[in-house]
Motif scaffolding. Sequence first.
Motif, mmCIF file in Angstrom:
data_model
loop_
_atom_site.group_PDB
_atom_site.id
_atom_site.type_symbol
_atom_site.label_atom_id
_atom_site.label_comp_id
_atom_site.label_asym_id
_atom_site.label_seq_id
_atom_site.Cartn_x
_atom_site.Cartn_y
_atom_site.Cartn_z
ATOM 1 N N SER A 8 0.812 -1.220 0.000
ATOM 2 C CA SER A 8 0.000 0.000 0.000
ATOM 3 C C SER A 8 0.844 1.268 0.000
ATOM 4 O O SER A 8 0.578 2.214 -0.745
ATOM 5 C CB SER A 8 -0.948 0.009 1.196
ATOM 6 O OG SER A 8 -1.925 -0.994 1.060
ATOM 7 N N SER B 145 -5.814 -1.818 -0.670
ATOM 8 C CA SER B 145 -6.728 -1.564 0.447
ATOM 9 C C SER B 145 -6.880 -0.058 0.653
ATOM 10 O O SER B 145 -6.366 0.753 -0.121
ATOM 11 C CB SER B 145 -6.186 -2.215 1.720
ATOM 12 O OG SER B 145 -4.935 -1.645 2.068
ATOM 13 N N ASP B 146 -7.572 0.317 1.725
ATOM 14 C CA ASP B 146 -7.797 1.732 2.016
ATOM 15 C C ASP B 146 -6.489 2.512 2.125
ATOM 16 O O ASP B 146 -6.411 3.671 1.718
ATOM 17 C CB ASP B 146 -8.564 1.882 3.333
ATOM 18 C CG ASP B 146 -9.911 1.187 3.293
ATOM 19 O OD1 ASP B 146 -10.399 0.898 2.175
ATOM 20 O OD2 ASP B 146 -10.470 0.921 4.366
ATOM 21 N N ARG C 165 -9.689 -4.708 -1.888
ATOM 22 C CA ARG C 165 -10.080 -4.867 -0.486
ATOM 23 C C ARG C 165 -10.445 -3.532 0.163
ATOM 24 O O ARG C 165 -10.310 -3.375 1.375
ATOM 25 C CB ARG C 165 -8.955 -5.543 0.301
ATOM 26 C CG ARG C 165 -8.724 -6.989 -0.073
ATOM 27 C CD ARG C 165 -7.833 -7.707 0.938
ATOM 28 N NE ARG C 165 -6.516 -7.099 1.049
ATOM 29 C CZ ARG C 165 -6.091 -6.435 2.113
ATOM 30 N NH1 ARG C 165 -6.891 -6.267 3.161
ATOM 31 N NH2 ARG C 165 -4.878 -5.921 2.152
ATOM 32 N N THR D 297 -12.710 -0.607 1.779
ATOM 33 C CA THR D 297 -13.841 -0.675 2.702
ATOM 34 C C THR D 297 -14.594 0.661 2.689
ATOM 35 O O THR D 297 -14.318 1.546 1.873
ATOM 36 C CB THR D 297 -13.351 -0.965 4.134
ATOM 37 O OG1 THR D 297 -12.676 0.196 4.643
ATOM 38 C CG2 THR D 297 -12.393 -2.150 4.160
#
Length: 282
Positions: A156, A181-182, A202, A204
């Motif tokens: 990330s 992801s975030d 992934r 959210t």
Amino acid sequence: RSSSSKLLSAAVQPLSTSSSRSNSSLNLSARPASLSSLPSFGSFSRYDHLATSTSAQHLHQPQHLVVLKLHGCCSMGYRGVAALRQLKHLQTLVLDNCKEVQAAEAISQDLLPPQLVSLTLRGLPFGNAFSGCVNIPACAGALTRLELASLDAAHSGQLRRVLSFFPNLQELSLAGSPDVSDAALKKLAFPKLQLLNLSSTRVTDQAIEQLMRLPVLRMLNLRGCNLVTDAGLLIFELCHSLQELDLSECACVSDRGVHAVMQGVRSLVSLNVVGCKAVSRE
């Protein structure tokens, strides 16, 4: 070179709808074939010869090449990517499943043609964005479309670093990368971004909060993002530019979230909820 080196097939694709054939687009894929039927681009049988060459002279009049697509060329290495800088008019580059090239390093080592406006790196290992001397790519200001899809092992923090190189992006796709992801989207600012594809990642509900900082976001694809819930959809009422939203196959989206989007996002003209099992047909 090893006898296992893959051969190429090539097809010249016109850039316009006119009936005349254009020499501005070249599509190479790893299927056994010959280039002899395309004399305007010369003839070569092994991709190794082009990929490791320091010259682009194997292509006839390469300065006219605007679009180049390389599919499954397993011998494509960094010297081959760097050689593409000699294609002075190249604006669109696609590297698809060229496993010897790591996406982060190809970008952070400034190997790309400086005039690129569209870059697709699909199905590549992500690599290390901080390997060696990190440079802002020469194409950083010109690039408006970036697709980093189906990446393998995308960290990330490093992905965030790579994305920060391109402030003028209008289209971004990180689709099919399960490590996204975030955190990859944290504190990123894209004032011109209109299209964003995060399908099968992934992300959210927290990521949706971050996306509200995109002032002109028009299309968002969250297909198959099973960590997005109804609570996250309530945040969309803060997005006044969104016109198209894809929530198909989102397992945690229900009628409540869909109703909130339809009522809260006045600019919305298209909403896809196909495959959302918690959404009733009504």
